[in-house]
Structures are given as C-alpha cells and as structure tokens.
Design a protein around this motif. Structure first.
Motif, PDB file in Angstrom:
ATOM      1  N   PRO A   1       0.827  -1.205   0.000  1.00 41.13           N
ATOM      2  CA  PRO A   1       0.000   0.000   0.000  1.00 41.13           C
ATOM      3  C   PRO A   1       0.865   1.261   0.000  1.00 41.13           C
ATOM      4  O   PRO A   1       1.909   1.310   0.658  1.00 41.13           O
ATOM      5  CB  PRO A   1      -0.813  -0.119   1.283  1.00 41.13           C
ATOM      6  N   ALA A   2       0.404   2.259  -0.748  1.00 45.42           N
ATOM      7  CA  ALA A   2       1.188   3.479  -0.914  1.00 45.42           C
ATOM      8  C   ALA A   2       1.440   4.177   0.424  1.00 45.42           C
ATOM      9  O   ALA A   2       2.493   4.773   0.623  1.00 45.42           O
ATOM     10  CB  ALA A   2       0.471   4.415  -1.873  1.00 45.42           C
ATOM     11  N   GLN A   3       0.485   4.082   1.345  1.00 46.06           N
ATOM     12  CA  GLN A   3       0.605   4.837   2.597  1.00 46.06           C
ATOM     13  C   GLN A   3       1.736   4.326   3.476  1.00 46.06           C
ATOM     14  O   GLN A   3       2.248   5.042   4.322  1.00 46.06           O
ATOM     15  CB  GLN A   3      -0.706   4.809   3.378  1.00 46.06           C
ATOM     16  N   LEU A   4       2.123   3.062   3.268  1.00 44.71           N
ATOM     17  CA  LEU A   4       3.212   2.507   4.071  1.00 44.71           C
ATOM     18  C   LEU A   4       4.481   3.331   3.892  1.00 44.71           C
ATOM     19  O   LEU A   4       5.193   3.617   4.847  1.00 44.71           O
ATOM     20  CB  LEU A   4       3.458   1.050   3.655  1.00 44.71           C
ATOM     21  N   SER A   5       4.734   3.719   2.643  1.00 42.61           N
ATOM     22  CA  SER A   5       5.994   4.413   2.397  1.00 42.61           C
ATOM     23  C   SER A   5       5.825   5.922   2.220  1.00 42.61           C
ATOM     24  O   SER A   5       6.722   6.585   1.727  1.00 42.61           O
ATOM     25  CB  SER A   5       6.701   3.793   1.198  1.00 42.61           C
ATOM     26  N   LEU A   6       4.677   6.441   2.637  1.00 45.36           N
ATOM     27  CA  LEU A   6       4.427   7.883   2.477  1.00 45.36           C
ATOM     28  C   LEU A   6       5.525   8.721   3.132  1.00 45.36           C
ATOM     29  O   LEU A   6       6.077   9.630   2.515  1.00 45.36           O
ATOM     30  CB  LEU A   6       3.066   8.225   3.090  1.00 45.36           C
TER      31      LEU A   6
END
Lengths: 290, 340
Positions: free
Chosen positions: A132-137
């Motif tokens: 998920p994109a939010q993991l590496s935000l």
C-alpha cells in the motif's frame, strides 16, 4: 451477440417474463440510480451559479442562478487557477506518456522474450503491486526531499513513471494480440528489439494503451495526498491542492469555492467522456482477468 | 540470479524458435538478453529508489525519533509501544473500520443488484455505464466539498428531512452523522464501479444456467442469489479485496470535509471522522513526528494484510456452505453474528 444477450437478459433473469410492469420497475430503479449518480454534479452547478446568500437560503434554491461567470471570474482573481491547472496538465500528460512508454516496453519484453530470472522478476512485480502506498508515504517524502525534488513537479511524475499494474495489464494484452509470426517476419527483415517494439508491437498495442492511458491520466489528475505532502510551496500546487486550499481560506464564500470545484471537475469529465466507451469495456475485462 | 535459467535450457528453448540465431554470430550469447533486460529496467530502477528503499527506510525510521530536520534518536520499539497506548490511534482504527463496514457492505450489495438489473436491460446500456461510472472519475476533493454543503446543518439533506416533517440531523457534528456522511460519499463513488465489474462477471455466465433456473421456476431473487452470486465468486472476491484495501486507506473525504472547521484537521467534532491515514498524515506532516508516522504505516500495512487474507478466506473458501457461498454467504454470516 447483442441478440444473444437480450434473450439471456430478459428471459434468463426471469424479469421480462413478469411482463410490462416489472420491466418498468427495472427501468425506474436504473434511472433513479442515474439521477443519484449525476445529482451532485447538478447541485455543484446550482451552487456555483448562485450567490452565497442563495446557498444559505431556506428552502434552498434548486435551479441554477445567473452568477456562474461572475463566480468563475472571482476564482481566477483569488487563486492562480491557470497556474495550478498547468501543473496538473503537465503532471498528468507527461506522467501518462512515461507510464505508457515504460510499461509497454517492459510488457513487450516480458511477453515475447526470454532472459535470465524472468519468472522471478515478474513475480516480484506482482508483489510490489500489493504494497500500500501509505506505508511508504513518510520515507518516500524524505527520499524526495533528499533529492531536492520537494515542491517540484518531478516529485509527482518520476516515482510513478513505470508501474506494476500497467506492465501486468499490457503483458496480458501483448501475449494475446501480438502474433509471433509478425515478430519473426520483422526479424528476417533485420529489425532488432527496439525497432520491433516501436514499429510492430506499439501500433498493435493501441487499444490497451488507450485504456491504460485514461486510467493513469485520471489517477494522476485526481491524486491528492501525495501532492499535498510533497508540493511544499503553497504558490506552486496542483489543482486538487489549490481547490482544498481555496476551501479552507474562503470557506464563508460558498459560491466561490463551488465555482472553483466546478472548474476543476470539468476538464477531466470531458477527457473521460471522450474515451468512455473503450475505457469501460476494458475496465470490466481487466477485472475479470485478475 | 543468472543461475535461475540454466544454459542448456536456454539453448533448448532457442532451438524451438522458428528463426534460429547462429551460435557464432556476434550478437548471440548473453548479449542478446541485453535489450529485454534494458526494457524492463526502468520499472525496477524506479521501484528500487522510490518503492523498495522507502519501505526498508520506513522500517528503520519506525525505530527512531525524528522531526525531519534534527538528528535521529534511536528509540527501538518505543514508537510501536506509544502507538499501542495512543487512544487517538485506536479511535482512528475503530472509526476506519466502522466507516469501512458502513460503506463496503451496502456498496457491494447495491452494486450486485444494479449489475443484475443492468444485465436485464439492454436499451441505453452504454449511457447507463457512463452515468454510473462518472462518480468514480471525478476529483474526490471537489465532490467532498459538494457533499460537505449537502450535509451542512442548513444543507440540502436536512432541508429534505424537514420538508417531510422530520428533524434535521447533525450530519457533520454527531458521531454517526459523520460516519454516515463519509460512508455515503464512498458508496456514491464506488457503487457504479463495482456494478460494472459485477456486470462483466454476470455476462460471462453461460445462458443455460439462467434457462435451467427459469425452468425450475426460480424467481428473480432466487436467480440472483442461487445462480448469479455463486458463479460470481472470483469477481466478488476481487471487488471485496479492492474495497477493503481502499476502505482502510480513507483519507481525502475526512481531511477535506473537516479541514476548514477544525484546527489542523482532526477529523471533525469528537474526532469521529479521524481515520488511520488521516492520523498518520497529521502526525508525520503536521506535527513532524516522522518515526511515529512510519510506525503507523507498518501497523496499517499489517491491518490491511490481515483483512485481505480474511476477505480471501470468507469469499473464496466458503466451500462448507455450498448452497449459498460467496458474498451472500458472507452477508448472511455477518448478519447472524451481529444478531447474536
């Protein structure tokens, strides 16, 4: 085919057999669904064309008013609308072009060539799709800042310039629609990898590219959280962030905010209607393959 | 990595090719792998820099205390410890699940019914599809602003309620008002999308199955739940998994909806609209607690992974309940659990 569907549809679902009444019911429900889908857009136009007093009046004004151009003009005076529109267009167009190029190139290699560790590399591609994109935000922002790209359009374009979904989707398409004979004929004529890609494969990929193009364009145009995080200069933002800022700063001036919202929605709707027919067919097909 | 493909296998594959490249030709050997490897490299380079490195780095960051400017301070697992004791975080988790449930279940059900009706309706099929898909295309920021005005105290929703003699509801000020408003936006945005996915699945079902149902005297409802739903299992699985992943990452709706009314965006009155990603954004980018944000990212990842697996099991592995598998079985089981 169409006649086939008709018989499946009505007789098969035991709705048509109920006669006229149930058919009218089906149509009424579907039409109600359309009204609900489209109503917020109508309401947006109503609010964008009234005054703020109209919006707060009771009972509310239900038809568009005469102030649309007036309100739109005030948007142009209040924020750098064309500046952020320009940023959004650059990000969406350049980003989409890069995605189409890199994804189709990689898909061509995966579909038609052998090379070491191919299976492993393709498997890895699918795994990356699950992150998920939010993991590496947070760390992605730190990385971009370290590059000195924070606040620059590069930050919105480069990280997503090739993506797993597109490669996966294009590879499926390439396997089914690009005959080996055609490539072999090209090889006999002395064409190498990149010429075969550019002159034989790419023209045949056009329908799949159209879908991936609209899909990517819509995603880039509407993205909010990443531009919000990375476009640190308030003077230089994309349309979505500019609109959110307008909403915060001029919250009391509803008509102004609504006119801005309307202006931000129109370009994308036009793009979508332009390619909707093919896009919707491929969307369904894509989901079926997953 | 090169050992994965043994040379013997590679040359055997070559001999099967219609056009044989001569073994002695200069471009042969390993160099012929160069163009395809070059072609796939942009993705892997970009992924290494902007995907893999940030993931590893976020693991490292989650053990640090860092404001983004000064020095990092190693704190070990303390960020996770603080996170587990953070009541706002758990409130955000609960809100996210409540909003997810309030939106996903009705949305998938409505999408199924819509797809079923669309399938029986052949006139204007194209126009219906476009109309149903348009909500999904438009900017969430703009539409959240529109819905914000509809759900305002003096907005359209309350005007309608008063017109039929009911009291207005604090859509954006009460606990369930806030969650319902956010859910309505999600449903509005995704129903048409899922209906079109389901429709494609229904159209792939062989005609004979519908005819058999008709011969057996099945009505529409029975046809939907006994014939269509079981065969749609993979499509429903796809929709359920994507809806879960999307649902657990809600951000824009809550952020834009309450941006102008609260200081620093805390998800509205009572923080009832605070979601996991909103809290992550708030902590990392408003309060500059990067380590805390990174730790939250990992917990979010774990939650999404668990729920994706649960989804997978529920929708695809319901073989024990063969009469009503798929989403119908799922809904029934959920209903039964709630009723207890």
């Amino acid at each position: 085919m169409a006649a086939d569907h008709r018989t499946t549809g009505t007789a098969g679902l035991a709705i048509g057999s109920g006669g006229r009444l149930s058919r009218i019911c089906v149509r009424a429900v579907l039409l109600l669904g359309v009204l609900i889908s489209l109503f917020p857009f109508y309401w947006l136009v109503v609010m964008a064309s009234g005054t703020t007093q109209d919006i707060y009046s009771y009972p509310p004004e239900l038809v568009p008013g005469p102030h649309l151009l007036d309100n739109m003009g005030r948007v142009l005076d209040t924020i750098d609308f064309f500046g952020s529109l320009f940023n959004t267009v650059v990000v969406s167009v350049v980003g989409t072009a890069l995605v189409l190029f890199f994804d189709s190139l990689a898909a061509f290699a995966f579909a038609k060539y052998e090379f070491p560790a191919k299976k492993f590399l393709f498997g890895m591609l699918l795994v990356t799709y699950m992150i998920p994109a939010q993991l590496s935000l947070v760390p992605q922002f730190v990385t971009i800042a370290e590059f000195g790209w924070a606040g620059s359009l590069k930050a919105l374009i480069i990280p997503g310039a090739a993506n797993a979904f597109g490669i996966f989707w294009m590879r499926q398409y390439a396997q089914n629609s690009l005959p080996d004979e055609l490539l072999d004929a090209g090889r006999i004529d002395g064409a190498g990898f990149f010429r075969l890609y550019w002159q034989v494969a790419l023209p045949l990929f056009r329908p799949a590219l159209a879908f991936l193009g609209i899909f990517t364009f819509i995603g880039l145009w509407n993205d909010y959280i990443w531009p919000l995080v990375v476009m640190i200069d308030p003077e230089k933002v994309t349309l979505q962030v500019a609109l959110a800022n307008l909403n915060v700063l001029y919250n009391a001036d509803y008509a102004l905010v609504m006119a801005g919202a309307l202006m931000s929605v129109i370009p994308l709707i036009v793009v979508f209607l332009f390619g909707a027919r093919h896009f919707l067919r491929d969307l369904a097909a894509g989901a079926m393959k997953m | 990595m090169a050992t994965v493909l043994d040379p013997a296998g590679a040359s055997a594959a070559d001999e099967r090719r219609p056009v044989r490249r001569s073994e002695s030709a200069p471009p042969g050997g390993r160099r012929r792998f160069l163009p395809p490897l070059l072609a796939i490299s942009p993705f892997y380079v970009l992924f290494a820099v902007f995907g893999a490195f940030p993931v590893v780095f976020s693991m490292y960051l989650s053990f640090q205390d860092w404001d983004g400017i000064g020095d990092m301070r190693f704190v070990g697992l303390k960020q996770y410890g603080w996170l587990l004791q953070d009541t706002v975080f758990w409130h955000a988790v609960l809100n996210t699940f409540e909003i997810w449930f309030l939106s996903t279940v009705p949305m998938l059900f409505l999408a199924l019914v819509l797809a079923f009706l669309l399938h029986s309706q052949v006139r204007f099929a194209g126009a219906y599809r476009v109309a149903y898909f348009i909500p999904n295309v438009t900017s969430m920021v703009a539409m959240t602003i529109v819905f914000g005005s509809v759900f305002a105290q003096a907005g359209l929703a309350n005007a309608l309620l008063r017109a039929v003699g009911l009291d207005g509801i604090g859509w954006l000020s009460s606990e369930w008002g806030i969650k319902s408003s956010v859910s309505v936006m999600i449903i509005w945005r995704w129903v048409g999308y899922n209906a079109l996915i389901f429709l494609a699945g229904i159209q792939a079902i062989p005609t004979e199955h519908f005819e058999a149902a008709r011969v057996d005297g099945a009505n529409s409802r029975q046809t939907l739940f006994r014939v269509v739903v079981p065969q749609l299992r993979p499509v429903v699985l796809f929709a359920a998994v994507t809806s879960t992943i999307n649902g657990l990452q809600i951000f824009t709706e809550s952020q834009v909806l309450f941006q102008s009314t609260d200081v620093g965006t805390t998800g509205g009155p009572g923080q009832e609209g605070m979601t996991i990603v909103l809290y992550l954004w708030q902590k990392a980018f408003k309060e500059h607690q990067f380590g805390y944000g990174a730790a939250m990212g990992w917990l979010l990842f774990a939650i999404i992974a668990v729920f994706t697996i649960i989804n997978w099991r529920l929708v695809s592995g319901s073989d024990r309940d063969d009469r009503r598998p798929g989403i119908a079985g799922l809904l029934r089981r959920k209903g039964a659990r709630d009723g207890r």
